[in-house]
Design an enzyme around this catalytic site. Structure first.
Site, PDB file in Angstrom:
ATOM      1  N   ASP A   1       0.827  -1.203   0.000  1.00 56.93           N
ATOM      2  CA  ASP A   1       0.000   0.000   0.000  1.00 56.93           C
ATOM      3  C   ASP A   1       0.866   1.259   0.000  1.00 56.93           C
ATOM      4  O   ASP A   1       0.352   2.376  -0.094  1.00 56.93           O
ATOM      5  CB  ASP A   1      -0.986   0.000   1.161  1.00 56.93           C
ATOM      6  CG  ASP A   1      -0.322  -0.084   2.525  1.00 56.93           C
ATOM      7  OD1 ASP A   1       0.916  -0.131   2.597  1.00 56.93           O
ATOM      8  OD2 ASP A   1      -1.063  -0.107   3.534  1.00 56.93           O
ATOM      9  N   SER A   2       2.176   1.065   0.041  1.00 50.14           N
ATOM     10  CA  SER A   2       3.110   2.170  -0.175  1.00 50.14           C
ATOM     11  C   SER A   2       2.934   2.774  -1.558  1.00 50.14           C
ATOM     12  O   SER A   2       3.446   3.869  -1.837  1.00 50.14           O
ATOM     13  CB  SER A   2       4.555   1.689   0.000  1.00 50.14           C
ATOM     14  OG  SER A   2       4.788   0.505  -0.752  1.00 50.14           O
TER      15      SER A   2
ATOM     16  N   GLU B   1      -1.617  -5.468   8.647  1.00 49.56           N
ATOM     17  CA  GLU B   1      -0.883  -4.897   9.772  1.00 49.56           C
ATOM     18  C   GLU B   1      -1.614  -5.174  11.081  1.00 49.56           C
ATOM     19  O   GLU B   1      -2.826  -5.326  11.107  1.00 49.56           O
ATOM     20  CB  GLU B   1      -0.712  -3.386   9.581  1.00 49.56           C
ATOM     21  CG  GLU B   1       0.137  -3.020   8.378  1.00 49.56           C
ATOM     22  CD  GLU B   1       0.332  -1.516   8.246  1.00 49.56           C
ATOM     23  OE1 GLU B   1      -0.055  -0.765   9.176  1.00 49.56           O
ATOM     24  OE2 GLU B   1       0.880  -1.081   7.213  1.00 49.56           O
TER      25      GLU B   1
ATOM     26  N   GLU C   1       8.971  -4.129  11.048  1.00 44.05           N
ATOM     27  CA  GLU C   1       9.426  -2.878  10.439  1.00 44.05           C
ATOM     28  C   GLU C   1       9.827  -1.833  11.476  1.00 44.05           C
ATOM     29  O   GLU C   1       9.137  -1.642  12.482  1.00 44.05           O
ATOM     30  CB  GLU C   1       8.321  -2.288   9.556  1.00 44.05           C
ATOM     31  CG  GLU C   1       8.705  -0.942   8.945  1.00 44.05           C
ATOM     32  CD  GLU C   1       7.706  -0.391   7.955  1.00 44.05           C
ATOM     33  OE1 GLU C   1       7.955   0.703   7.406  1.00 44.05           O
ATOM     34  OE2 GLU C   1       6.681  -1.051   7.716  1.00 44.05           O
TER      35      GLU C   1
END
Length: 290
Positions: A67-68, A138, A205
């Site tokens: 989704d970056s 996430e 991350e």
């Protein structure tokens, strides 16, 4: 062939050229970690287009349609505005452009948090419309029930703990996580909960290195680091970051090329040729037949 549909090689620049390699599978990725050890680290990069997937495919084990793309492709301030439609369109393109890598698609913000049932609707749509092998979402312990629900219904799930960009408004920014004992313990327990729920791999991350190592050692499934540690079971980066497409990149990115400078130079030369009327030349035009 492992693409959703075949394009005409005679007319399409984007046609994935068939390659003599078999696509990896989710179980094959999961099995790379045996007895807590991954002998061959897992290579993962983001991909958003068919051509990009073609160029990355032979070198990677996993391609993530992240989704970056909200920031990288659409110029959005964060990944929050990214829609399921965007992810489906780009996911399908990446699957069409690849033959070897396992392709995963990010679940965008708002498409899975409400309930396991809502997550299944979104994830099943992504698998149907893209041909991808699984999804990434996430969140830690709070998402364990959802991970189990999806996995038990045939949808492989990659987890994501530590710095979770979709929660940037709660976290207050993109700073490294795990600096306090309480936060460090939470990240490790989140990873354990996801692994117990059936996640086949977990991204960790933006955490301090000892926490990345602790997560890697704490769970039986592969842990993919991004701003973590070389001791993780694999690594992932945003491809445009490591290729030098942007002026500013996170601390954890190593720039392997300066593609932006290459593009700038090439376009500058093209512009100069156009203004000087030296392009197109005779070799670039169609002349009457004699």
């Amino acid at each position: 062939m492992s693409t959703t549909f075949q394009l005409d090689t005679a007319t399409s620049r984007a046609n994935p050229t068939p390659a003599p390699m078999k696509r990896l599978t989710v179980p094959a990725i999961r099995q790379r970690k045996k007895d807590g050890v991954t002998a061959e680290p897992i290579v993962m990069l983001t991909a958003y287009t068919a051509r990009q997937a073609q160029l990355l495919d032979a070198h990677c084990d996993l391609l993530l349609v992240g989704d970056s793309l909200g920031q990288v492709i659409y110029g959005l301030p964060s990944s929050i505005p990214v829609t399921l439609d965007m992810m489906a369109a780009h996911g399908a393109a990446v699957v069409r452009g690849s033959y070897h890598s396992v392709v995963l698609v990010d679940m965008p913000f708002g498409s899975y948090e409400a309930s396991p049932q809502a997550a299944f609707e979104s994830a099943s749509r992504l698998l149907k419309e893209t041909g991808c092998a699984g999804v990434k979402l996430e969140g830690g312990e709070a998402m364990a029930e959802t991970v189990a629900f999806l996995t038990q219904r045939g949808i492989p799930v990659m987890g994501h703990v530590g710095l979770t960009p979709q929660a940037v408004n709660v976290l207050g920014g993109y700073n490294a996580r795990g600096r306090s004992d309480a936060e460090a313990d939470k990240i490790v327990s989140d990873a354990k909960a996801l692994a117990d729920a059936g996640a086949f791999a977990i991204v960790v991350e933006g955490v301090v290195e000892p926490i990345a190592i602790a997560v890697t050692e704490a769970v039986p499934c592969p842990v993919i680091g991004i701003g973590g540690s070389a001791r993780c079971d694999g690594q992932v980066l945003v491809t445009e970051d490591m290729l030098g497409m942007f002026e500013r990149v996170p601390r954890f990115v190593k720039r392997y090329e300066e593609i932006a400078e290459t593009i700038d130079g090439a376009v500058g030369r093209y512009a100069a040729d156009v203004r000087a009327r030296t392009f197109p030349g005779a070799e670039n035009t169609y002349q009457p037949r004699k």
